[in-house]
Write a protein that holds these residues in place. Structure first.
Motif, PDB file in Angstrom:
ATOM      1  N   GLY A  19       0.237  -0.521  -0.107  1.00 53.95           N
ATOM      2  CA  GLY A  19       0.030  -0.083   0.073  1.00 53.95           C
ATOM      3  C   GLY A  19       0.246   1.171   0.007  1.00 53.95           C
ATOM      4  O   GLY A  19       1.142   1.551   0.289  1.00 53.95           O
ATOM      5  N   SER A  20      -0.564   1.693  -0.631  1.00 61.95           N
ATOM      6  CA  SER A  20      -0.028   2.459   0.369  1.00 61.95           C
ATOM      7  C   SER A  20      -0.365   3.278  -0.335  1.00 61.95           C
ATOM      8  O   SER A  20      -0.605   4.208  -0.868  1.00 61.95           O
ATOM      9  CB  SER A  20       1.921   1.954  -0.644  1.00 61.95           C
ATOM     10  OG  SER A  20       1.362   0.756  -0.057  1.00 61.95           O
ATOM     11  N   THR A 197       2.094   3.048  -1.803  1.00 59.17           N
ATOM     12  CA  THR A 197       2.033   1.267  -0.873  1.00 59.17           C
ATOM     13  C   THR A 197       3.546   1.215  -1.219  1.00 59.17           C
ATOM     14  O   THR A 197       4.454   1.558  -2.049  1.00 59.17           O
ATOM     15  CB  THR A 197       1.329   0.549  -2.333  1.00 59.17           C
ATOM     16  OG1 THR A 197       1.749  -1.132  -2.575  1.00 59.17           O
ATOM     17  CG2 THR A 197       1.983   0.642  -4.274  1.00 59.17           C
ATOM     18  N   LEU A 198       3.836  -0.497  -0.684  1.00 55.21           N
ATOM     19  CA  LEU A 198       5.787  -0.761  -0.095  1.00 55.21           C
ATOM     20  C   LEU A 198       5.737  -2.446  -0.013  1.00 55.21           C
ATOM     21  O   LEU A 198       3.872  -2.603   1.047  1.00 55.21           O
ATOM     22  CB  LEU A 198       5.518  -0.248   0.719  1.00 55.21           C
ATOM     23  CG  LEU A 198       7.442  -0.512   1.246  1.00 55.21           C
ATOM     24  CD1 LEU A 198       8.419  -0.280   0.139  1.00 55.21           C
ATOM     25  CD2 LEU A 198       7.587  -0.014   2.436  1.00 55.21           C
ATOM     26  N   SER A 199       5.873  -3.207  -0.639  1.00 56.03           N
ATOM     27  CA  SER A 199       6.086  -4.170   0.102  1.00 56.03           C
ATOM     28  C   SER A 199       7.833  -4.716  -0.459  1.00 56.03           C
ATOM     29  O   SER A 199       8.338  -5.043  -0.944  1.00 56.03           O
ATOM     30  CB  SER A 199       5.214  -5.550  -0.943  1.00 56.03           C
ATOM     31  OG  SER A 199       5.461  -6.426  -0.845  1.00 56.03           O
ATOM     32  N   ALA A 208       9.120   0.136  -3.907  1.00 59.28           N
ATOM     33  CA  ALA A 208       7.353   0.414  -3.614  1.00 59.28           C
ATOM     34  C   ALA A 208       6.320   1.309  -5.051  1.00 59.28           C
ATOM     35  O   ALA A 208       6.797   1.313  -6.236  1.00 59.28           O
ATOM     36  CB  ALA A 208       8.027   2.836  -3.121  1.00 59.28           C
ATOM     37  N   GLY A 209       5.595   1.499  -4.954  1.00 60.96           N
ATOM     38  CA  GLY A 209       4.544   2.616  -5.982  1.00 60.96           C
ATOM     39  C   GLY A 209       3.659   3.806  -5.661  1.00 60.96           C
ATOM     40  O   GLY A 209       3.572   4.052  -4.660  1.00 60.96           O
ATOM     41  N   THR A 247       2.492  -6.261  -4.312  1.00 57.57           N
ATOM     42  CA  THR A 247       3.097  -7.158  -3.238  1.00 57.57           C
ATOM     43  C   THR A 247       3.943  -8.179  -4.010  1.00 57.57           C
ATOM     44  O   THR A 247       4.057  -8.421  -4.758  1.00 57.57           O
ATOM     45  CB  THR A 247       1.109  -8.325  -3.370  1.00 57.57           C
ATOM     46  OG1 THR A 247       2.060  -9.136  -2.514  1.00 57.57           O
ATOM     47  CG2 THR A 247       0.840  -8.794  -4.447  1.00 57.57           C
ATOM     48  N   CYS A 248       4.916  -8.460  -3.454  1.00 54.57           N
ATOM     49  CA  CYS A 248       6.084  -9.592  -3.246  1.00 54.57           C
ATOM     50  C   CYS A 248       6.063 -10.532  -2.424  1.00 54.57           C
ATOM     51  O   CYS A 248       6.418 -10.167  -1.122  1.00 54.57           O
ATOM     52  CB  CYS A 248       6.875  -8.445  -3.605  1.00 54.57           C
ATOM     53  SG  CYS A 248       6.924  -6.740  -4.317  1.00 54.57           S
ATOM     54  N   PRO A 249       5.449 -11.785  -2.562  1.00 53.86           N
ATOM     55  CA  PRO A 249       5.566 -12.444  -1.465  1.00 53.86           C
ATOM     56  C   PRO A 249       6.394 -13.106  -1.401  1.00 53.86           C
ATOM     57  O   PRO A 249       7.001 -14.198  -0.322  1.00 53.86           O
ATOM     58  CB  PRO A 249       4.587 -13.745  -1.849  1.00 53.86           C
ATOM     59  CG  PRO A 249       4.688 -13.400  -3.831  1.00 53.86           C
ATOM     60  CD  PRO A 249       4.527 -11.666  -4.055  1.00 53.86           C
TER      61      PRO A 249
END
Length: 361
Positions: A19-20, A197-199, A208-209, A247-249
């Motif tokens: 999110g972000s 957003t950030l993952s 981040a976006g 999202t980065c799993p």
């Protein structure tokens, strides 16, 4: 998990995305809830495994994190944490705790059951090593004064990264420490759109976006501004797309959802730091509805939530739009929300006053 505010709202949409938001975005609170809790009826054929419970919280839920099946922490735009040790147990299983006065809590990350970190619209991080311990178990620290944090991600208990809507990144190797334990750097280029957003799946990768359709990536999130690389992923001429959710799993799989006048693709990459060519757009997931929650628990389980009444899942996130299935779950239309999974047998999404759960996503 991160709170998303898509630019495009599908009012009245029916059946058909941890999110972000950034500079200049209008922050729209979710509508108020009805006066009594509501649980979904027996699932129909269109939504066989998802259950909706409406909480009595008068504010809009913005994000949720579930480090284990026995603990979920949601946050709202009124400064509350809504906490459950039995997230599928209905409205009575969730306890509302005021942890941040009347500030809007925009994101929360819990790398373990003994550490949760929330961020707010006043530049504070609110931290607890005992999330179920009541209001006194949470401590607010002013890290990024007067700026709006929109996302937070903690790949480990000893590393947390937060992003604000002015294009700054705050990082700490001691997230329970004082303000001096956090370092804030500008990371969104010369003309920041601001992060929403950030993952960070590991200490060696953060993505981040921002509102300008850019991704910013790093393999060293505490390395200062120069450690971050900007990619103009989705900012086409004649239109504009914000990156709503990343999202980065794992370090070898990331998804980024875009929303705006130029369309609503989901971008996927198996090499997130590999430059623009490493990201592939996917058109048509959820009939192009804007997503406000997107979480991939693994390379074989991703769950998204749109701004209307649907949950979208896949076991093959890079398999094209046809690999994603939409379930009509009957939530209220909402502008903010999030999704997370504690495991392959528990996923939770939030939006407005609704909590949506599945033990078989």
């Amino acid at each position: 998990m991160n709170r998303r505010t898509p630019l495009l709202v599908l009012a009245g949409v029916v059946a058909v995305g941890c999110g972000s938001t950034s500079g200049g975005a209008t922050r729209t609170p979710a509508p108020k809830s009805s006066s009594s809790p509501r649980s979904s009826p027996t699932p129909t054929a269109s939504a066989p495994v998802w259950t909706v419970t409406t909480l009595t919280d008068a504010n809009g839920l913005t994000a949720v994190a579930c480090p284990i099946a026995g603990l979920c922490v949601a946050v709202d735009n009124g400064g509350n944490a809504l906490i459950s040790t039995n997230p599928t147990g209905g409205a009575s299983a969730w306890t509302t705790v005021d942890i941040d006065s009347t500030n809007s809590l925009n994101a929360v990350a819990c790398p373990s059951a003994t550490l949760c970190v929330a961020v707010d619209d006043s530049g504070q991080v609110i931290v607890s090593t005992n999330p179920t311990g009541g209001a006194s178990a949470w401590k607010a620290t002013d890290v990024d004064s007067n700026y709006v944090f929109e996302a937070v991600s903690c790949p480990t208990a000893s590393l947390c990264i937060a992003a604000d809507e002015e294009g700054n990144i705050a990082s700490s190797a001691n997230p329970t420490g004082p303000a001096s334990a956090w370092k804030v750097v500008a990371a969104d280029g010369a003309n920041p759109g601001g992060f929403q957003t950030l993952s960070c799946p590991a200490p060696s990768l953060c993505v981040a976006g921002d509102l300008n359709g850019n991704l910013v990536t790093t393999t060293n999130p505490i390395g200062g501004a120069s450690a971050w690389t900007l990619l103009a992923l989705d900012s086409p001429a004649g239109g504009s797309n914000e990156i709503g959710v990343v999202t980065c799993p794992t370090t070898t799989l990331c998804l980024a959802s875009a929303s705006g006048s130029a369309g609503k693709p989901i971008y996927t990459s198996t090499n997130p730091t590999g430059g623009l060519a490493a990201w592939t757009p996917m058109i048509g997931v959820d009939s192009g509805a804007p997503l406000d929650g997107l979480w991939c628990q693994s390379s074989t389980l991703c769950v998204a939530e749109d701004v209307a009444s649907d949950v979208v899942t896949t076991s093959d996130p890079t398999g094209g739009a046809s690999a994603w299935t939409t379930f009509v779950v009957g939530t209220s239309n909402h502008l903010t929300g999030g999704a997370t999974c504690a495991s392959a047998s528990l996923c939770v999404a939030v939006g407005d006053q609704d909590v949506v759960t599945s033990t078989d996503p």
